[in-house]
Scaffold this active site. Structure first.
Site, mmCIF file in Angstrom:
data_model
loop_
_atom_site.group_PDB
_atom_site.id
_atom_site.type_symbol
_atom_site.label_atom_id
_atom_site.label_comp_id
_atom_site.label_asym_id
_atom_site.label_seq_id
_atom_site.Cartn_x
_atom_site.Cartn_y
_atom_site.Cartn_z
ATOM 1 N N LYS A 11 0.838 -1.164 -0.086
ATOM 2 C CA LYS A 11 0.155 -0.114 -0.075
ATOM 3 C C LYS A 11 0.924 1.327 0.010
ATOM 4 O O LYS A 11 2.092 0.974 0.133
ATOM 5 C CB LYS A 11 -1.009 -0.092 1.151
ATOM 6 C CG LYS A 11 -1.969 -1.125 1.198
ATOM 7 C CD LYS A 11 -2.714 -1.323 2.449
ATOM 8 C CE LYS A 11 -3.796 -2.590 2.520
ATOM 9 N NZ LYS A 11 -4.753 -2.361 3.485
ATOM 10 N N TYR A 51 -12.358 -2.798 -3.634
ATOM 11 C CA TYR A 51 -12.879 -2.932 -2.168
ATOM 12 C C TYR A 51 -14.326 -2.997 -2.233
ATOM 13 O O TYR A 51 -14.943 -2.742 -1.332
ATOM 14 C CB TYR A 51 -12.203 -1.946 -1.173
ATOM 15 C CG TYR A 51 -11.090 -2.007 -0.778
ATOM 16 C CD1 TYR A 51 -10.585 -3.144 0.011
ATOM 17 C CD2 TYR A 51 -9.701 -1.137 -0.923
ATOM 18 C CE1 TYR A 51 -9.150 -3.387 0.460
ATOM 19 C CE2 TYR A 51 -8.535 -1.228 -0.546
ATOM 20 C CZ TYR A 51 -8.287 -2.392 0.303
ATOM 21 O OH TYR A 51 -7.075 -2.614 0.696
ATOM 22 N N PHE A 59 -15.491 3.558 7.227
ATOM 23 C CA PHE A 59 -14.050 3.574 7.015
ATOM 24 C C PHE A 59 -13.718 3.697 5.369
ATOM 25 O O PHE A 59 -12.709 4.002 5.063
ATOM 26 C CB PHE A 59 -13.086 2.943 7.569
ATOM 27 C CG PHE A 59 -13.257 1.191 7.379
ATOM 28 C CD1 PHE A 59 -12.543 0.678 6.072
ATOM 29 C CD2 PHE A 59 -13.917 0.522 8.073
ATOM 30 C CE1 PHE A 59 -12.794 -0.486 6.095
ATOM 31 C CE2 PHE A 59 -14.231 -0.785 8.133
ATOM 32 C CZ PHE A 59 -13.440 -1.288 6.826
ATOM 33 N N THR A 93 -5.847 -8.092 10.178
ATOM 34 C CA THR A 93 -6.350 -6.958 9.591
ATOM 35 C C THR A 93 -5.830 -5.646 10.323
ATOM 36 O O THR A 93 -5.104 -4.621 9.966
ATOM 37 C CB THR A 93 -7.780 -6.981 9.382
ATOM 38 O OG1 THR A 93 -7.939 -8.082 8.387
ATOM 39 C CG2 THR A 93 -8.228 -5.597 8.775
ATOM 40 N N ARG A 104 2.457 -7.321 9.199
ATOM 41 C CA ARG A 104 1.748 -6.386 9.609
ATOM 42 C C ARG A 104 2.308 -6.258 11.128
ATOM 43 O O ARG A 104 2.444 -5.219 11.810
ATOM 44 C CB ARG A 104 0.225 -6.450 9.713
ATOM 45 C CG ARG A 104 -0.261 -6.057 8.243
ATOM 46 C CD ARG A 104 -1.959 -6.435 7.909
ATOM 47 N NE ARG A 104 -2.237 -6.193 6.859
ATOM 48 C CZ ARG A 104 -3.525 -6.525 6.520
ATOM 49 N NH1 ARG A 104 -4.162 -7.788 7.110
ATOM 50 N NH2 ARG A 104 -3.984 -6.180 5.289
ATOM 51 N N ASN A 114 -1.976 -0.255 7.424
ATOM 52 C CA ASN A 114 -1.526 -1.558 7.613
ATOM 53 C C ASN A 114 -0.395 -1.998 6.370
ATOM 54 O O ASN A 114 -0.314 -3.436 6.324
ATOM 55 C CB ASN A 114 -2.432 -2.600 7.948
ATOM 56 C CG ASN A 114 -3.743 -2.778 7.087
ATOM 57 O OD1 ASN A 114 -3.565 -2.164 5.893
ATOM 58 N ND2 ASN A 114 -4.553 -3.499 7.483
ATOM 59 N N HIS A 117 -1.711 -5.463 1.514
ATOM 60 C CA HIS A 117 -3.028 -6.134 0.935
ATOM 61 C C HIS A 117 -2.685 -7.578 0.699
ATOM 62 O O HIS A 117 -1.706 -7.796 -0.036
ATOM 63 C CB HIS A 117 -3.834 -5.587 -0.139
ATOM 64 C CG HIS A 117 -4.985 -6.277 -0.790
ATOM 65 N ND1 HIS A 117 -6.255 -6.036 0.031
ATOM 66 C CD2 HIS A 117 -5.005 -6.996 -1.509
ATOM 67 C CE1 HIS A 117 -7.098 -6.934 -0.519
ATOM 68 N NE2 HIS A 117 -6.278 -7.806 -1.744
ATOM 69 N N GLU A 128 -9.116 -10.550 -8.055
ATOM 70 C CA GLU A 128 -8.408 -9.315 -7.740
ATOM 71 C C GLU A 128 -7.148 -9.420 -9.042
ATOM 72 O O GLU A 128 -6.924 -8.245 -9.356
ATOM 73 C CB GLU A 128 -7.847 -9.159 -6.379
ATOM 74 C CG GLU A 128 -8.953 -8.808 -5.561
ATOM 75 C CD GLU A 128 -8.457 -8.976 -3.885
ATOM 76 O OE1 GLU A 128 -9.372 -8.793 -3.135
ATOM 77 O OE2 GLU A 128 -7.191 -9.525 -3.572
HETATM 78 P P1 DAT Z 1 -7.779 -7.154 5.041
HETATM 79 O O1 DAT Z 1 -7.147 -6.058 4.452
HETATM 80 O O2 DAT Z 1 -7.100 -7.588 6.173
HETATM 81 O O3 DAT Z 1 -8.424 -8.165 3.994
HETATM 82 P P2 DAT Z 1 -10.426 -6.071 5.188
HETATM 83 O O4 DAT Z 1 -10.812 -6.424 3.814
HETATM 84 O O5 DAT Z 1 -11.617 -6.250 6.174
HETATM 85 O O6 DAT Z 1 -9.121 -6.322 5.774
HETATM 86 O O7 DAT Z 1 -10.400 -4.386 4.972
HETATM 87 C C1 DAT Z 1 -9.670 -3.957 3.919
HETATM 88 C C2 DAT Z 1 -8.947 -2.610 4.751
HETATM 89 O O8 DAT Z 1 -9.893 -1.741 5.035
HETATM 90 C C3 DAT Z 1 -8.003 -2.990 5.777
HETATM 91 O O9 DAT Z 1 -6.788 -3.606 5.470
HETATM 92 C C4 DAT Z 1 -7.902 -1.780 6.400
HETATM 93 C C5 DAT Z 1 -8.928 -0.984 6.199
HETATM 94 N N1 DAT Z 1 -10.085 -1.390 7.476
HETATM 95 C C6 DAT Z 1 -10.523 -2.642 7.606
HETATM 96 N N2 DAT Z 1 -11.100 -2.432 8.791
HETATM 97 C C7 DAT Z 1 -11.170 -1.140 9.289
HETATM 98 C C8 DAT Z 1 -11.296 -0.223 10.678
HETATM 99 N N3 DAT Z 1 -12.156 -0.930 11.418
HETATM 100 N N4 DAT Z 1 -11.150 0.989 10.398
HETATM 101 C C9 DAT Z 1 -10.315 1.508 9.687
HETATM 102 N N5 DAT Z 1 -9.950 0.887 8.508
HETATM 103 C C10 DAT Z 1 -10.268 -0.400 8.421
HETATM 104 MG MG MG Z 2 -9.909 -7.924 2.563
#
Ligand code: DAT
Ligand code: MG
Length: 151
Positions: A11, A51, A59, A93, A104, A114, A117, A128
């Site tokens: 990222k 996404y 968020f 995450t 991470r 974080n 991805h 993807e």
């Molecule tokens: P991951 O990236 O572990 O697959 P995800 O698909 O649920 O997690 O979410 C995508 C991204 O969105 C994640 O890397 C960071 C952001 N994100 C997820 N949950 C969040 C939260 N509660 N607050 C802020 N950003 C968040």
């Molecule tokens: Mg994800």
């Protein structure tokens, strides 16, 4: 056999912090095969599709803003159970819940920064990879070390 693909992306914060090589090194060292890689600054529309499952989250807007703020390094890694192992190598995450030893868990603190991805299922790995790379941008090749990685 051993052809599972996962989409991994450093990222904008990972790029800014100089962690591209470190992240790629972990997948290479593990024995996974790099089949696609590029640096680009994604558009908001491209990220909204990437996404799409998170559209209803509070968020979401901030996530799209951050992810489109600068260049990312997009990659496809291939190998046995690449999706599940990619997630394990990434950690949780929320980095505060990621074990030390994970990407991470070793390099970040806040969930909104974080650094990397990784696809969360074989199906999203395929979706993807196809969303970020055209057909000709994904390489078919046989690493010389394959027979020493797989039995
Ligand atoms: P991951 O990236 O572990 O697959 P995800 O698909 O649920 O997690 O979410 C995508 C991204 O969105 C994640 O890397 C960071 C952001 N994100 C997820 N949950 C969040 C939260 N509660 N607050 C802020 N950003 C968040
Ligand atoms: Mg994800």
């Amino acid at each position: 056999q051993n052809k599972e693909r996962t989409f991994i992306m450093v990222k904008p914060d990972g790029v800014q912090r100089g962690l591209v090589g470190e992240i790629m090194k972990r997948f290479e060292n593990r024995g996974y095969k790099l089949v696609a890689c590029k640096m680009c600054t994604p558009t908001k529309a491209h990220l909204e599709e990437h996404y799409r499952d998170l559209k209803s989250k509070g968020f979401f807007a901030g996530l799209i803003e951050y992810m489109s703020s600068g260049p990312v390094v997009a990659m496809v890694w291939e190998g046995k159970e690449a999706v599940k192992m990619g997630r394990m190598m990434l950690g949780a995450t929320n980095p505060l819940q990621s074990n030390p030893g994970t990407i991470r868990g070793d390099f970040c603190i806040d969930v909104g920064r974080n650094i990397c991805h990784g696809s969360d299922s074989v199906e999203s790995g395929k979706r993807e990879s196809e969303h970020w790379f055209k057909d000709g941008e994904i390489q078919e090749w046989s690493p010389a070390q394959s027979k020493w990685v797989y039995e």
